[in-house]
Design an enzyme around this catalytic site. Structure first.
Site, mmCIF file in Angstrom:
data_model
loop_
_atom_site.group_PDB
_atom_site.id
_atom_site.type_symbol
_atom_site.label_atom_id
_atom_site.label_comp_id
_atom_site.label_asym_id
_atom_site.label_seq_id
_atom_site.Cartn_x
_atom_site.Cartn_y
_atom_site.Cartn_z
ATOM 1 N N THR A 50 -1.377 6.290 -14.930
ATOM 2 C CA THR A 50 -0.794 7.340 -14.081
ATOM 3 C C THR A 50 0.267 6.722 -13.171
ATOM 4 O O THR A 50 0.383 5.503 -13.060
ATOM 5 C CB THR A 50 -1.861 8.022 -13.190
ATOM 6 O OG1 THR A 50 -2.452 7.043 -12.334
ATOM 7 C CG2 THR A 50 -2.945 8.698 -14.016
ATOM 8 N N GLY A 51 1.032 7.589 -12.502
ATOM 9 C CA GLY A 51 1.931 7.167 -11.436
ATOM 10 C C GLY A 51 2.914 6.083 -11.812
ATOM 11 O O GLY A 51 3.522 6.102 -12.887
ATOM 12 N N PHE A 52 3.084 5.111 -10.904
ATOM 13 C CA PHE A 52 4.043 4.035 -11.118
ATOM 14 C C PHE A 52 3.673 3.166 -12.313
ATOM 15 O O PHE A 52 4.543 2.644 -13.007
ATOM 16 C CB PHE A 52 4.158 3.164 -9.863
ATOM 17 C CG PHE A 52 4.920 3.799 -8.739
ATOM 18 C CD1 PHE A 52 6.236 4.212 -8.897
ATOM 19 C CD2 PHE A 52 4.330 3.993 -7.507
ATOM 20 C CE1 PHE A 52 6.942 4.793 -7.862
ATOM 21 C CE2 PHE A 52 5.029 4.569 -6.454
ATOM 22 C CZ PHE A 52 6.340 4.974 -6.632
ATOM 23 N N TYR A 234 -0.591 4.027 8.108
ATOM 24 C CA TYR A 234 -0.278 3.334 6.857
ATOM 25 C C TYR A 234 0.069 1.862 7.110
ATOM 26 O O TYR A 234 -0.792 1.001 7.059
ATOM 27 C CB TYR A 234 0.836 4.036 6.065
ATOM 28 C CG TYR A 234 0.866 3.573 4.636
ATOM 29 C CD1 TYR A 234 0.190 4.285 3.644
ATOM 30 C CD2 TYR A 234 1.491 2.385 4.265
ATOM 31 C CE1 TYR A 234 0.150 3.837 2.331
ATOM 32 C CE2 TYR A 234 1.455 1.919 2.963
ATOM 33 C CZ TYR A 234 0.787 2.648 1.994
ATOM 34 O OH TYR A 234 0.743 2.191 0.702
#
Length: 394
Positions: A50-52, A234
């Site tokens: 998934t994703g990157f 973050y």
């Protein structure tokens, strides 16, 4: 079965095989439209589904014509119950790669474990001999440490003091105030163990010892910095400590790979809708405002645009441009002064009543649904779908 999205918080409990296939095909077509990249030819992607990580595997295969091995931890389908989206993404990727005459095999299991590392090394030896690029893109909230047997859990907390700011429930569009209590030392330590660089270093060390890294092999892990408005939860929070550790680990791995002229890099990427980012308070509101701003300026990118640019303009350019801390930056458009100034202005204005106008909440929701194979044009979601779709190599 007819498959519809079933939500629970920031997770969708179902995934659509045909929609996931459409997602993968769209990404492949984008990479092909940008032309060939003179890059890696044998690639391992750890966290490939998934994703990157998925976008990296697609960029490797369809941008560089590379043979790829993908490692991930996904739930298989059962009768009447869908697999997780990464399973269907991988099934579609392998099918398209095979059609294109490209080698593609996958390993499903706990990438933190010694067993899966050895299984991957054995497959590389058997089929590819060596790899010249290793992408490290794991995004797990927990890690069973392979040496101690201790299960570590990461946390999303500020450090030092309670954090209070705006957030949004992206399902309803309700903007509210969220407060998060600060982390204790155990929270920080556990998050670093799960999301820091130790496992990346373990992978690279075991692969080097096994002789499966080619001369001049490169490895890349992904990180994020972000703006001031998100830094308390973050970059200056528990996740930030883990990212600091990950980034420091790149230099240690480079030293360890000196004998084969190998290099390790961290690429700082753009804020995007992922299963991981959706779970972090404040981030969905920030992304909604960021999307609106970057789309208006014509510089918005999704995962595949980011990874194709990383490969074409950074990793396989004549020289790899680095920032003052030795990192690759493909968050450069996000962090442009004009973009951040506009987002900061919108942040102050954002309310439940106006977010649909000043932010791109619709775009956020659509991208979130896309993660699970929903919301794609050309897919008939009223038709029966085969939830038992299999990954060819597993």
């Amino acid at each position: 079965m007819i498959i519809e999205p079933r939500m629970r918080g920031f997770i969708c409990l179902t995934a659509h095989p045909d929609g996931c296939a459409k997602n993968v095909k769209n990404q492949i077509e984008y990479v092909k439209s940008k032309g060939k990249i003179d890059g890696a030819k044998k690639v391992l992607v750890i966290g490939a589904s998934t994703g990157f990580g998925l976008a990296s595997r697609i960029s490797s295969a369809f941008g560089c014509d590379a043979a790829t091995i993908g490692v991930f931890f996904e739930k298989e389908p059962s009768e009447g119950k869908t697999a997780t989206p990464g399973w269907y993404n991988t099934a579609a990727f392998e099918t398209e790669a095979t059609k294109a005459g490209l080698y593609a095999k996958s390993i499903n299991g706990d990438a933190f474990s010694d067993e899966i590392k050895q299984k991957t090394i054995d497959l590389i030896k058997k089929d590819l001999g060596q790899v010249d690029l290793v992408i490290y893109s794991l995004a797990s909230p927990v890690r069973m440490h392979p040496k101690t047997g201790v299960l570590h859990r990461s946390s999303l907390k500020p450090i030092g003091q309670k954090f209070t700011n705006k957030t949004v429930d992206f399902h309803t569009g309700t903007v509210s105030e969220v407060s998060i209590e600060p982390a204790n030392q155990d929270d920080i330590d556990n998050t670093v163990v799960v999301m820091g660089g130790e496992d990346w270093a373990m992978w690279m060390n075991q692969m080097k010892e096994a002789g499966v890294l080619a001369e001049g092999a490169m490895t890349v892990a992904y990180s994020y910095i972000g703006p001031e408005v998100t830094e308390a939860v973050y970059r200056k929070g528990t996740i930030g400590r883990a990212k600091d550790h990950l980034e420091a680990t790149a230099f240690e791995i480079t030293k360890d790979l000196a004998s084969i002229n190998g290099k390790a890099y961290v690429s700082v990427n753009k804020a995007l809708v992922t299963q991981a980012s959706s779970a972090i308070p404040v981030i969905p509101l920030y992304i909604s405002l960021l999307y609106k701003t970057m789309k208006a300026k014509g510089i918005h990118e999704g995962c595949i645009e980011q990874m194709q640019r990383l490969y074409a303009d950074r990793l396989y350019a004549n020289t790899i441009a680095l920032d003052e801390n030795g990192r690759i930056r493909v968050d450069d458009w996000e962090m442009r002064d004009d973009v951040q100034a506009e987002v900061s202005k919108l942040w102050e204005q954002a309310t439940t009543d106006n977010l649909s106008e000043i932010g791109d909440l619709a775009g956020y929701k659509n991208d979130f649904l896309n993660l699970f194979g929903f919301g794609f044009e050309g897919v008939d979601y009223t038709a029966e779908a085969n939830e038992m779709t299999l990954v060819p190599s597993i």
